[in-house]
Design an enzyme around this catalytic site. Structure first.
Site, PDB file in Angstrom:
ATOM      1  N   GLU A  60      49.232  29.071  48.156  1.00  3.84           N
ATOM      2  CA  GLU A  60      50.110  28.013  48.673  1.00  3.84           C
ATOM      3  C   GLU A  60      51.284  28.583  49.457  1.00  3.84           C
ATOM      4  O   GLU A  60      52.203  27.847  49.806  1.00  3.84           O
ATOM      5  CB  GLU A  60      50.607  27.125  47.526  1.00  3.84           C
ATOM      6  CG  GLU A  60      49.519  26.224  46.962  1.00  3.84           C
ATOM      7  CD  GLU A  60      50.023  25.254  45.902  1.00  3.84           C
ATOM      8  OE1 GLU A  60      49.316  24.275  45.639  1.00  3.84           O
ATOM      9  OE2 GLU A  60      51.112  25.478  45.330  1.00  3.84           O
TER      10      GLU A  60
ATOM     11  N   LEU B 244      36.465  26.516  33.960  1.00  2.00           N
ATOM     12  CA  LEU B 244      35.493  25.420  33.952  1.00  2.00           C
ATOM     13  C   LEU B 244      36.029  24.166  33.274  1.00  2.00           C
ATOM     14  O   LEU B 244      35.252  23.348  32.781  1.00  2.00           O
ATOM     15  CB  LEU B 244      34.213  25.878  33.232  1.00  2.00           C
ATOM     16  CG  LEU B 244      33.511  27.107  33.792  1.00  2.00           C
ATOM     17  CD1 LEU B 244      32.339  27.485  32.904  1.00  2.00           C
ATOM     18  CD2 LEU B 244      33.053  26.865  35.223  1.00  2.00           C
TER      19      LEU B 244
ATOM     20  N   ASP C 167      46.766  26.503  36.190  1.00  2.00           N
ATOM     21  CA  ASP C 167      47.948  27.345  36.349  1.00  2.00           C
ATOM     22  C   ASP C 167      48.413  27.892  35.006  1.00  2.00           C
ATOM     23  O   ASP C 167      48.816  29.056  34.904  1.00  2.00           O
ATOM     24  CB  ASP C 167      49.074  26.552  37.009  1.00  2.00           C
ATOM     25  CG  ASP C 167      48.722  26.127  38.420  1.00  2.00           C
ATOM     26  OD1 ASP C 167      47.961  26.844  39.083  1.00  2.00           O
ATOM     27  OD2 ASP C 167      49.197  25.054  38.854  1.00  2.00           O
TER      28      ASP C 167
ATOM     29  N   LYS D 264      51.895  25.726  42.341  1.00  2.00           N
ATOM     30  CA  LYS D 264      51.017  26.595  41.571  1.00  2.00           C
ATOM     31  C   LYS D 264      51.735  27.851  41.102  1.00  2.00           C
ATOM     32  O   LYS D 264      51.565  28.283  39.964  1.00  2.00           O
ATOM     33  CB  LYS D 264      49.776  26.968  42.387  1.00  2.00           C
ATOM     34  CG  LYS D 264      48.893  25.786  42.757  1.00  2.00           C
ATOM     35  CD  LYS D 264      47.542  26.213  43.271  1.00  2.00           C
ATOM     36  CE  LYS D 264      46.649  26.674  42.159  1.00  2.00           C
ATOM     37  NZ  LYS D 264      46.314  25.634  41.193  1.00  2.00           N
TER      38      LYS D 264
END
Length: 308
Positions: A138, A215, A248, A39
């Site tokens: 992460e 979304l 990302d 990410k």
């Protein structure tokens, strides 16, 4: 200094499948491909292609996968001098089955060297001087907190993979960027489909930062703290091939837009457009756009609408 990303670097294994498996189910993959990921690194690559001056802070192993991740970021115009080699620990990896036809995916991450990133690693000039600092989850939480505390500019946090966020961290974050599922988990709500109005209510229940909810094909919600109406920003029309890494790309583009002094609604409009373009090719970075491509598509982006 426009932007710095503190976060993960992974090698992705992309597996093409006819359909995603259900729980306990086995499906046969049609092909497997190695690709750069993580990410943090995905956000850095997206930001680097959209503008100069992006730095990455993170860790990889002393292995060929680490070599590939550093080379891939450098090819996206990212300064990797803040990425440390970690003896005896492999570079992080992610296995990603991608459903042919829809581009939907699942992701399983093995952190590897990402788990070794320390608070000392982020007490560095690119973090102190960045106009915008991008963070995700992460890497260890104490390192995320240390980076946010050391930041000299605005802090943008992607709360993924989702976990409880201490108020001490939220107090340091300027813009929180969850997707719909992460927002539900962060607020302790029950899973299920929700209207934009319901999502806005959840976002407003979070202490502290402005919240931008991604979304997917519906675009993004902008939920500010100044009393103004929330906004739903639809994306431009594109033909999606693979949605891996679109969130990302959104964050990297949002950071670049904020660093160039766009206001938040304009920055979200720019980021939604970049993310839509990123879904038109395979993998997390197969179709990351440059600034020219985003600017060319912006006139076709529908106007944002108030959510009331």
């Amino acid at each position: 200094m426009p932007g710095t990303v503190v976060g993960s670097l992974n090698e992705d294994v992309l597996v093409a499948v006819g359909r995603l498996p259900g729980g306990g189910e086995t499906v046969i993959g049609r092909s497997a491909t190695l690709a750069p990921g993580g990410k943090g690194a995905n956000q850095a690559a997206a930001a680097g292609l959209l503008g100069p001056g992006v730095h990455m802070v993170g860790r990889v192993g002393e292995d060929p996968a680490g070599d590939r991740q550093l080379a891939a970021l450098a090819s996206s115009r990212v300064d990797v001098s803040g990425v440390h080699r970690t003896p005896g620990v492999p570079t992080g990896s992610a296995t990603i089955p991608v459903e042919e036809g829809t581009g939907e995916n699942l992701i399983v991450v093995v952190p590897g060297a990402n788990a070794e990133l320390t608070p000392d690693d982020v007490d560095v000039d690119p973090v102190h001087r960045a106009d915008v600092l991008l963070l995700q989850l992460e890497v260890p939480m104490d390192t995320v907190y240390a980076a946010a505390a050391a930041a000299g500019g605005r802090v943008v946090l992607t709360p993924a993979p989702p976990q409880p966020l201490p108020e001490e961290l939220l107090a340091l974050v300027d813009v929180l960027v969850p997707n719909e599922h992460e927002l539900v988990q962060l607020t302790g709500a029950t899973a299920g489909a929700r209207t934009p109005v319901e999502l806005v209510a959840l976002a407003r229940s979070i202490f502290g930062p402005v919240v931008v909810v991604t979304l997917g094909a519906r675009g993004a919600l902008v939920v500010r703290r100044d009393g103004s109406p929330a906004l739903l920003q639809p994306p431009p029309p594109v033909t999606a091939v693979d949605t891996t890494g679109a969130g990302d790309c959104f964050c990297g583009a949002l950071a670049q837009a904020l660093a160039t002094d766009r206001d938040l609604p304009a920055a979200v409009r720019f980021a939604v457009t970049a993310a839509a373009l990123s879904t038109t090719g395979p993998g997390a970075r197969g179709a990351l756009p440059d600034a020219e491509a985003v600017e060319a598509l912006l006139p076709r982006v529908p106007a944002a609408t108030p959510v009331v």
